[in-house]
Design a protein around this motif. Structure first.
Motif, PDB file in Angstrom:
ATOM      1  N   TYR A  77       0.857  -1.190   0.000  1.00 31.93           N
ATOM      2  CA  TYR A  77       0.000   0.000   0.000  1.00 31.93           C
ATOM      3  C   TYR A  77       0.886   1.231   0.000  1.00 31.93           C
ATOM      4  O   TYR A  77       0.961   1.983   0.954  1.00 31.93           O
ATOM      5  CB  TYR A  77      -0.911  -0.009   1.234  1.00 31.93           C
ATOM      6  CG  TYR A  77      -2.185   0.785   1.046  1.00 31.93           C
ATOM      7  CD1 TYR A  77      -3.124   0.388   0.090  1.00 31.93           C
ATOM      8  CD2 TYR A  77      -2.447   1.918   1.798  1.00 31.93           C
ATOM      9  CE1 TYR A  77      -4.289   1.097  -0.090  1.00 31.93           C
ATOM     10  CE2 TYR A  77      -3.616   2.634   1.614  1.00 31.93           C
ATOM     11  CZ  TYR A  77      -4.532   2.211   0.671  1.00 31.93           C
ATOM     12  OH  TYR A  77      -5.696   2.915   0.496  1.00 31.93           O
ATOM     13  N   ARG A 131      -8.061  -1.513   7.229  1.00 29.61           N
ATOM     14  CA  ARG A 131      -8.003  -1.248   5.789  1.00 29.61           C
ATOM     15  C   ARG A 131      -6.685  -1.735   5.198  1.00 29.61           C
ATOM     16  O   ARG A 131      -6.647  -2.304   4.106  1.00 29.61           O
ATOM     17  CB  ARG A 131      -8.180   0.245   5.518  1.00 29.61           C
ATOM     18  CG  ARG A 131      -8.310   0.585   4.035  1.00 29.61           C
ATOM     19  CD  ARG A 131      -8.405   2.074   3.800  1.00 29.61           C
ATOM     20  NE  ARG A 131      -7.133   2.737   4.051  1.00 29.61           N
ATOM     21  CZ  ARG A 131      -6.946   4.047   3.948  1.00 29.61           C
ATOM     22  NH1 ARG A 131      -7.967   4.834   3.634  1.00 29.61           N
ATOM     23  NH2 ARG A 131      -5.768   4.578   4.185  1.00 29.61           N
ATOM     24  N   ASP A 132      -5.598  -1.513   5.920  1.00 30.71           N
ATOM     25  CA  ASP A 132      -4.293  -1.985   5.450  1.00 30.71           C
ATOM     26  C   ASP A 132      -4.267  -3.498   5.355  1.00 30.71           C
ATOM     27  O   ASP A 132      -3.752  -4.064   4.379  1.00 30.71           O
ATOM     28  CB  ASP A 132      -3.200  -1.491   6.397  1.00 30.71           C
ATOM     29  CG  ASP A 132      -1.819  -2.007   6.007  1.00 30.71           C
ATOM     30  OD1 ASP A 132      -1.291  -1.544   4.977  1.00 30.71           O
ATOM     31  OD2 ASP A 132      -1.291  -2.877   6.720  1.00 30.71           O
ATOM     32  N   THR A 135      -6.300  -4.581   2.404  1.00 30.29           N
ATOM     33  CA  THR A 135      -5.587  -4.280   1.166  1.00 30.29           C
ATOM     34  C   THR A 135      -4.509  -5.316   0.890  1.00 30.29           C
ATOM     35  O   THR A 135      -4.353  -5.794  -0.236  1.00 30.29           O
ATOM     36  CB  THR A 135      -4.965  -2.875   1.248  1.00 30.29           C
ATOM     37  OG1 THR A 135      -6.002  -1.915   1.467  1.00 30.29           O
ATOM     38  CG2 THR A 135      -4.229  -2.526  -0.040  1.00 30.29           C
ATOM     39  N   VAL A 241     -12.630  -2.482   0.783  1.00 33.68           N
ATOM     40  CA  VAL A 241     -11.535  -2.553  -0.181  1.00 33.68           C
ATOM     41  C   VAL A 241     -12.000  -3.370  -1.381  1.00 33.68           C
ATOM     42  O   VAL A 241     -12.530  -4.472  -1.213  1.00 33.68           O
ATOM     43  CB  VAL A 241     -10.272  -3.202   0.433  1.00 33.68           C
ATOM     44  CG1 VAL A 241      -9.223  -3.472  -0.648  1.00 33.68           C
ATOM     45  CG2 VAL A 241      -9.685  -2.325   1.521  1.00 33.68           C
ATOM     46  N   TYR A 243     -10.347  -4.580  -5.075  1.00 32.32           N
ATOM     47  CA  TYR A 243      -9.100  -4.586  -5.853  1.00 32.32           C
ATOM     48  C   TYR A 243      -9.327  -5.253  -7.205  1.00 32.32           C
ATOM     49  O   TYR A 243      -9.810  -6.380  -7.287  1.00 32.32           O
ATOM     50  CB  TYR A 243      -8.013  -5.323  -5.082  1.00 32.32           C
ATOM     51  CG  TYR A 243      -6.686  -5.383  -5.805  1.00 32.32           C
ATOM     52  CD1 TYR A 243      -6.094  -4.226  -6.311  1.00 32.32           C
ATOM     53  CD2 TYR A 243      -6.012  -6.587  -5.973  1.00 32.32           C
ATOM     54  CE1 TYR A 243      -4.880  -4.282  -6.975  1.00 32.32           C
ATOM     55  CE2 TYR A 243      -4.793  -6.652  -6.624  1.00 32.32           C
ATOM     56  CZ  TYR A 243      -4.226  -5.483  -7.130  1.00 32.32           C
ATOM     57  OH  TYR A 243      -3.021  -5.527  -7.787  1.00 32.32           O
ATOM     58  N   CYS A 250      -6.782  -0.293  -6.823  1.00 31.98           N
ATOM     59  CA  CYS A 250      -7.308  -0.609  -5.498  1.00 31.98           C
ATOM     60  C   CYS A 250      -8.167   0.545  -5.007  1.00 31.98           C
ATOM     61  O   CYS A 250      -7.683   1.656  -4.762  1.00 31.98           O
ATOM     62  CB  CYS A 250      -6.166  -0.859  -4.517  1.00 31.98           C
ATOM     63  SG  CYS A 250      -6.735  -1.346  -2.867  1.00 31.98           S
ATOM     64  N   ALA A 252     -10.300   1.914  -1.957  1.00 34.51           N
ATOM     65  CA  ALA A 252     -10.297   1.646  -0.522  1.00 34.51           C
ATOM     66  C   ALA A 252     -10.857   2.834   0.251  1.00 34.51           C
ATOM     67  O   ALA A 252     -10.687   3.996  -0.151  1.00 34.51           O
ATOM     68  CB  ALA A 252      -8.879   1.334  -0.037  1.00 34.51           C
TER      69      ALA A 252
END
Length: 395
Positions: A77, A131-132, A135, A241, A243, A250, A252
């Motif tokens: 990210y 969120r990370d 992702t 998210v 992708y 991506c 998000a």
């Protein structure tokens, strides 16, 4: 004005990454095994040799695909770029492998949970951390999906036009294993779960996963599908998210923050009200698989086709909603979607300032399957045809 989808720039794999994917595809088995090879291996001739030459690598420098993905996740990210090289210099790779080995050893040596990420403790996970995590899981799953495009494996048909490829199960397992490793106590709502599996829909923390949103496209080798992941906390959708691995895009967002496309903020374009703006609109949709709802959707499709500039069947609900969020589409609607189809994209769309409702104009969170998305000005025009069809059924 409407947005010409033909002008949307589609990401292209760089030479290094394309060559690397070809080599990895040849050398790595289905379960991540590396096939032995050397400088005198006759397979290095021809296209493969040229690919190895382009990336300046030899067989002995290649590692299992899973380790490549793990190494890349540290940069999955990025803050200033949207695409990272698949392969780095050998010295850097060897250093990163030692770092990963050390991290895994630390994890194994501390079974009590001390020093682990906050998901392993009683400390709640922040939305940005979730969120990370989503992702990283989507990026890893996306690479697996790319590798299986054109090779979906066995097909299980749940109904007419409703297919589950083997590859979707593998992608889903990849997502769940990564999230569960960091959040072992969280629950999951999965599209491709066993039909008799008990669902903890009342869980405090619930991950909602669609491993391949666009299964029919994927099965037919059409490169338009997405991985969708959302997190619901205490009954509220907080993280989304989506992708698209084929375009390395991506989408998000988490609640209270802007929506992003590859770290660039996105918003739904504002438009004036009036029939002339509806006539210039680009609209996307997806039809129900079968039954009365499909007949209703075809009638709505026919009405919209006479009114708007362009009307397209997308094949992926998640991408349709995200395309509204970034302005590629003005409106997207469907009469038969499932929670995993819309959960992640719904968070993104609302964070981008879009309006998402059920076909009656009510809250999308209580929809029975129909969803209408758009900018606030054009949303009402999309609803008009849907309401007319609902109120005037075929005799």
């Amino acid at each position: 004005m409407g947005h010409d989808l033909r002008r949307v720039r589609v990401g292209r794999l760089g030479v290094d990454r394309a060559a690397a994917l070809e080599v990895v595809d040849e050398l790595v088995g289905e379960r991540g095994r590396v096939i032995a090879g050397g400088d005198d291996d006759p397979r290095t001739a021809g296209d493969r040799g040229r690919a190895l030459g382009q990336i300046r690598r030899h067989d002995q420098d290649l590692e299992p695909f899973g380790e490549l993905v793990e190494r890349e996740e540290a940069h999955a990210y990025p803050q200033t770029r949207t695409r990272d090289p698949l392969l780095e210099a050998v010295e850097d790779r060897q250093l990163r492998r030692r770092e990963l080995a050390s991290e895994r050893a630390d994890d194994r040596g501390d079974e009590s949970g001390a020093g682990r990420r906050c998901c392993h403790t009683s400390v709640p996970v922040e939305d940005s951390q979730a969120r990370d995590l989503a992702t990283r899981a989507a990026f890893r799953a996306g690479r697996l999906a790319i590798a299986r495009l054109g090779d979906p494996g066995y097909l299980r048909w749940k109904g007419l036009r409703d297919v589950v490829p083997e590859a979707a199960m593998l992608v889903q397992d990849e997502i769940v294993s990564l999230i569960r490793a960091e959040c072992p106590n969280d629950a999951f709502l999965l599209e491709e779960g066993p039909e008799d599996e008990p669902l903890d829909v009342g869980a405090e923390r619930l991950w909602i996963v669609d491993p391949i949103c666009g299964s029919l496209n994927f099965v037919h080798g059409i490169p338009f599908f997405a991985i969708s992941i959302a997190l619901r906390v205490a009954g509220q959708l907080r993280v989304g998210v989506v992708y698209d691995p084929m375009r390395d895009e991506c989408f998000a967002a988490n609640i209270g923050e802007p929506a992003y496309l590859n770290n660039r903020p996105i918003t739904v374009p504002t438009m004036s009200q009036g029939p002339e703006f509806w006539e210039q609109s680009w609209v996307g949709t997806d039809l129900p698989y079968d039954g009365p709802l499909r007949k209703e959707a075809i009638r709505v499709f026919d009405l919209h086709a006479k009114e708007v500039q362009s009307l397209s069947i997308m094949g992926s609900c998640a991408l349709g909603l995200c395309y509204v969020a970034c302005g590629r589409l003005n409106v997207y609607w469907t009469l038969d979607a499932k929670p995993w189809d819309v959960a992640g994209a719904g968070v993104v769309l609302q964070a981008a300032g879009g309006l998402l409702t059920d076909p009656e104009g009510g809250s999308w969170l209580y929809s029975t399957g129909g969803y209408v998305a758009g900018n606030p000005s054009l949303h009402q025009w999309a609803l008009r045809a849907i309401k007319y069809v609902k109120q005037h059924p075929d005799p």
